[in-house]
Design an enzyme around this catalytic site. Structure first.
Site, PDB file in Angstrom:
ATOM      1  N   SER A  89      14.161   4.350  15.300  1.00  0.00           N
ATOM      2  CA  SER A  89      13.198   3.367  14.796  1.00  0.00           C
ATOM      3  C   SER A  89      13.669   1.950  15.118  1.00  0.00           C
ATOM      4  CB  SER A  89      13.030   3.526  13.285  1.00  0.00           C
ATOM      5  OG  SER A  89      14.136   2.956  12.641  1.00  0.00           O
ATOM      6  N   ASP A 114       0.795  -1.243   0.000  1.00  0.00           N
ATOM      7  CA  ASP A 114       0.000   0.000   0.000  1.00  0.00           C
ATOM      8  C   ASP A 114       0.820   1.281   0.000  1.00  0.00           C
ATOM      9  OD1 ASP A 114       0.954  -0.182   2.575  1.00  0.00           O
ATOM     10  OD2 ASP A 114      -0.984  -0.519   3.530  1.00  0.00           O
ATOM     11  N   HIS A 115       2.136   1.193   0.219  1.00  0.00           N
ATOM     12  CA  HIS A 115       2.908   2.421   0.423  1.00  0.00           C
ATOM     13  C   HIS A 115       3.555   2.990  -0.840  1.00  0.00           C
ATOM     14  CE1 HIS A 115       2.273   2.042   4.631  1.00  0.00           C
ATOM     15  NE2 HIS A 115       3.254   2.819   4.994  1.00  0.00           N
ATOM     16  N   ARG A 122      14.337  -0.243  12.986  1.00  0.00           N
ATOM     17  CA  ARG A 122      14.935  -0.711  11.731  1.00  0.00           C
ATOM     18  C   ARG A 122      15.922  -1.874  11.936  1.00  0.00           C
ATOM     19  NH1 ARG A 122      16.933   4.572   9.322  1.00  0.00           N
ATOM     20  NH2 ARG A 122      14.732   5.009   9.566  1.00  0.00           N
ATOM     21  N   ARG A 156      -1.608  11.487  10.663  1.00  0.00           N
ATOM     22  CA  ARG A 156      -0.349  12.189  10.955  1.00  0.00           C
ATOM     23  C   ARG A 156      -0.253  13.461  10.136  1.00  0.00           C
ATOM     24  NH1 ARG A 156       3.659   7.200  12.114  1.00  0.00           N
ATOM     25  NH2 ARG A 156       2.782   6.988  14.192  1.00  0.00           N
ATOM     26  N   ASP A 214       3.587  -1.927  10.859  1.00  0.00           N
ATOM     27  CA  ASP A 214       3.204  -0.541  10.580  1.00  0.00           C
ATOM     28  C   ASP A 214       2.618   0.026  11.867  1.00  0.00           C
ATOM     29  OD1 ASP A 214       2.453   1.388   8.050  1.00  0.00           O
ATOM     30  OD2 ASP A 214       1.062   1.597   9.725  1.00  0.00           O
TER      31      ASP A 214
END
Ligand code: F3S
Length: 675
Positions: A566, A23-24, A568, A371, A88
């Site tokens: 994050s 979706d991104h 990550r 956001r 997410d």
């Protein structure tokens, strides 16, 4: 990268039901179909890889254009009492169906896919008591906008938000999902509603009536708060008096009730012209949201008005898009001048080729997203982005003015007469049931053994992972220090984002960003370190690769809270790939420390923080006694300076006995695939 890591574990199938969503990566340029076709073309190798890997490893694959992960999860997978993790931050959306849904990093997802236990520090519980009932222009979005104003963006950190009180039974399941979705904006681990009749209605409407019946059996025992439950903190919101809110700009916790916007906007010098109204996203694209938004447009059109601002609609899923196409709301949006974008994140994640203003031009946009940090939507730092309910966004699109209060301010109709917009109304669920639309789901086949995963050997975006080598069972001696980093070293310093994101599926290529943002304590420069053996200066990743290729294990010395930021996992995969043995710091950010352990690296801490100062980037390091590595037992480090006497000190670690096995096997995945 999560899929690539899972593949390297050598399992024939995921151990936990898993789906992948695209979706991104779909940029909003023209309209849905054209934008989708372009994205499929641009990202073909990534989509082909995901489709083939999902088929091979028994994973459901939602093709690009199917919708946004959280909407699809709510429609298909979420159910009361379930525990779900998603990669997410808005995964908690599914709390609207009474389940604990938590956003995690890719490394945690791999563990769950492989059937490893998933750990979380026990969170606090914030109870939000809802009393009364909403009416008129107020919608569920306003509950979370109000709450964000109370708690700020940090107020939910380390906590689960649980809603209770008679107010929880007065609105829809998708409204509850909106509220849980935006719990991420207050930093909450997740948010959840108790199982109730709205959830039963939604489960029935989405073809899952049996689950609703089953959940009813456990409603009192497991799916509601215990009688007399105590919370770490209680916040009360009275729905009778709750006003629509508009939050922003630049942060979702700057909450302004609509009745105050007139004076606040002028006082703060926010641009008053609303240039674009955007509805949809994972937060607010339910059938109810779309119906209520369309009802206001119908009213405005009946008075001969059309939109003053540009207007876009992002359906959260193909099911929502097809259903509103059948029931007429989509046509209403289009006749109003609305651009219907692909069923994807689009402008919410900055995938927006915005043309109506120049970069740097001060302007206001209002969206129903979650956001609104600086430049998030359009890359323009001067854009003042506000978030509100879809119905309020439509009201702003009609009036074009940030000071407009639809509850009290009249508009001029085409007939020259003033009128008040009627309060929004619309069905919570489609009377004719949902229309699934185009089939965008690829189920994994039964027979998968002979399937191949598509990764072109020439690809610069995708590369198969080779399992890391196990520990050789020996102490590590005379290791060079790749870099002694100075001060703050976040995951962004360790593995930069921006253009590097393209290489997230290619460990070799993305490793070329390893520590390029960290400051070398020796010379105060970034990405400029001395090769211990040749004396030549070069970049950090190049030097690390040189050590690896010449048979030298190496270490990094770091300061406090190393790896904050994050979750990550590349920040741990990259040093492992480049041949690191240990990362030795004053302290670690918790998730990064775990990620390092998972990749078979040794994260160690100075017991005496002053030892950090004593180490010179030219020194060589021994780590001894590793065969006796045990929970709570320090590791001895011997430091050999280029000149002068060697000295030794103790390092601590946070390994438990299971994690020590990860180190020995070379990674958590190696350990798991060996069993
Ligand atoms: Fe996508 Fe925005 Fe939601 S990026 S997942 S629509 S928060």
């Amino acid at each position: 990268m999560a899929i690539l890591q899972f593949m390297s574990a050598g399992m024939p199938s995921v151990a936990t039901p898993t789906t992948v969503h695209c979706d991104h990566l779909i940029q909003a340029q023209k309209e849905g179909p054209a934008d989708l076709a372009r994205a499929i073309d641009l990202n073909k190798e990534v989509y082909d890889f995901l489709a083939s890997a999902c088929a091979k490893y028994n994973i459901g694959f939602w093709k690009p254009g199917s919708g946004i992960i959280h909407q699809i999860v709510l429609e298909n997978y979420a159910f009361p009492g379930n525990l779900l993790i998603g990669t997410d931050s808005h995964t908690p959306n599914a709390g609207g169906l009474g389940q604990l849904a938590i956003g995690v990093g890719g490394a945690d997802a791999v563990d769950v896919m492989a059937g490893l236990p998933w750990e979380l520090k026990a969170p606090k519980i914030i109870g939000v008591k809802l009393t009364g009932k909403m009416s008129g222009w107020t919608s569920p979005k306003d509950i979370i906008l109000k709450l964000a104003g109370i708690t700020t963006v940090k107020g939910g950190t380390g906590a689960i938000v649980e809603y209770f009180g008679e107010g929880v039974n007065t609105f829809s399941c998708t409204g509850m999902a909106t509220i849980c979705n935006m719990g991420a904006e207050i930093g909450a681990t997740t948010s959840v509603f108790p199982f109730n009749n709205s959830m039963v209605d939604y489960l029935n409407a989405t073809g899952r009536g049996q689950i609703a019946e089953f959940a009813k059996v456990y409603q009192k025992e497991y799916l509601s708060a215990d009688a007399g439950a105590e919370y770490d903190q209680v916040i009360e919101i009275d729905l009778n008096t709750l006003e629509p809110h508009v939050n922003g700009p630049f942060t979702p916790d700057l909450a302004t009730p609509v009745s105050k916007m007139k004076e606040v906007a002028v006082e703060k010098d926010w641009p008053l012209d609303v240039r674009v109204g955007l509805i949809g996203s994972c937060t607010n694209s339910s059938y109810e949201d779309m119906s209520r938004a369309a009802s206001i447009i119908k009213d405005a059109e009946a008075h001969g008005l059309s939109a003053k601002a540009l207007f876009t609609v992002t359906p959260g899923s193909e099911q929502v898009r097809a259903t509103i196409a059948r029931d007429g709301q989509l046509k209403t949006f289009q006749e109003f001048g609305g651009k219907v974008l692909a069923n994807a994140c689009g402008p919410c994640i900055g995938q927006w080729d915005r043309q109506d203003i120049k970069k740097g031009e001060k302007n206001t946009i209002v969206s129903s997203f979650n956001r609104n940090f600086t430049a998030r939507n359009d890359g323009n730092t001067a854009t003042h982005a506000f978030v509100a309910s879809p119905e309020m966004v439509v009201a702003y699109a009609i009036s074009g003015d940030l000071r407009f209060n639809p509850l009290t301010d009249k508009l001029m109709g085409a007939d020259g007469k003033e009128f008040l917009l009627a309060a929004p109304h619309g069905d919570g669920l489609p009377a004719k049931g949902y229309d699934a639309g185009e089939n965008t789901y690829q189920a994994p086949p039964e027979e998968r053994a002979d399937l191949e995963v598509n990764i072109a050997p020439t690809s610069d975006r995708l590369q198969k992972l080779t399992p890391f080598k196990p520990w050789d069972g020996k102490d590590a001696l005379n290791m060079p220090i790749l870099i002694k980093s100075l001060g703050k070293t976040t995951t962004d310093h360790i593995s930069m984002a921006g253009p590097w994101l393209k290489y997230r599926g290619h460990l070799q290529n993305i490793s070329n960003n390893y520590m390029i943002g960290a400051i070398n304590a020796e010379n105060g420069k970034a990405n400029h370190v001395k090769n211990h053996y040749t004396g030549e200066y070069n970049g950090v990743p190049e030097t690390g690769a040189w050590y690896r290729d010449n048979g030298h294990k190496w270490v990094v010395i770091g300061d406090e809270n190393f790896g904050e930021g994050s979750s990550r996992e590349h920040a741990a995969l990259e040093p492992r790939y480049l041949g690191a043995f240990a990362i030795i710091t004053k302290s670690f950010a918790r998730i990064h420390e775990t990620n390092l352990k998972k990749q078979g690296l040794l994260p160690l801490n100075f017991i005496h923080p002053e030892d950090y100062e004593k180490i010179n980037p030219d020194d060589e390091i021994d780590l001894v006694g590793l065969t006796e590595l045990a929970p709570g037992k320090p590791v001895t480090m011997v430091v050999h300076p280029a000149e002068g006497k060697s000295w030794s000190t103790e390092l601590s670690h946070t390994y438990n006995s299971e994690q020590i096995e990860w180190f020995k096997y070379g990674s958590a995945l190696n350990k798991m695939s060996a069993n």
